[in-house]
Design an enzyme around this catalytic site. Structure first.
Site, PDB file in Angstrom:
ATOM      1  N   LEU A 152       0.855  -1.190   0.000  1.00 14.39           N
ATOM      2  CA  LEU A 152       0.000   0.000   0.000  1.00 14.39           C
ATOM      3  C   LEU A 152       0.888   1.236   0.000  1.00 14.39           C
ATOM      4  CD1 LEU A 152      -2.935  -0.932   2.396  1.00 14.39           C
ATOM      5  CD2 LEU A 152      -2.898  -0.851  -0.096  1.00 14.39           C
ATOM      6  N   HIS A 153       1.535   1.464  -1.123  1.00 11.52           N
ATOM      7  CA  HIS A 153       2.454   2.570  -1.282  1.00 11.52           C
ATOM      8  C   HIS A 153       2.200   3.209  -2.641  1.00 11.52           C
ATOM      9  CE1 HIS A 153       6.072   4.851  -0.461  1.00 11.52           C
ATOM     10  NE2 HIS A 153       6.506   4.578  -1.678  1.00 11.52           N
ATOM     11  N   ALA A 154       2.420   4.488  -2.743  1.00 11.04           N
ATOM     12  CA  ALA A 154       2.322   5.241  -3.994  1.00 11.04           C
ATOM     13  C   ALA A 154       0.976   5.036  -4.693  1.00 11.04           C
ATOM     14  CB  ALA A 154       3.491   4.923  -4.901  1.00 11.04           C
TER      15      ALA A 154
END
Length: 88
Positions: free
Chosen positions: A14-16
């Site tokens: 759950l990044h960018a």
């Protein structure tokens, strides 16, 4: 309070980009949606920054919850994105 466990499918976690898509979907719901990782403190799923502070990586399990009218639908909408590889 309804809740659902989901495994993070995106290779970057759950990044960018995946966090932005999940936050947008969560913010569009009629109820507040929260996400928790490893029994930690829940964070508001409608915030990209909050999602990134979870440090939820590929294969990690998160708990998505919401309360109120439409909570099940809100949880399902967010859970579907978390369980999808959004890297592309």
């Amino acid at each position: 309070m309804p809740e659902r466990r989901v495994t993070v499918a995106s290779k970057v976690g759950l990044h960018a980009r995946p966090a932005a898509l999940v936050a947008k979907a969560a913010a569009a719901q009629s109820v507040a949606v929260s996400i928790t990782k490893d029994g930690g403190a829940p964070v508001a799923a409608g915030s990209v920054l909050n999602l990134m502070t979870l440090a939820a990586g590929h294969g990690d399990e998160v708990l998505i919850s919401a309360d109120g009218e439409g909570a099940e639908d809100a949880i399902n909408a967010v859970a579907e994105l978390v369980a999808t590889d959004l890297d592309g």
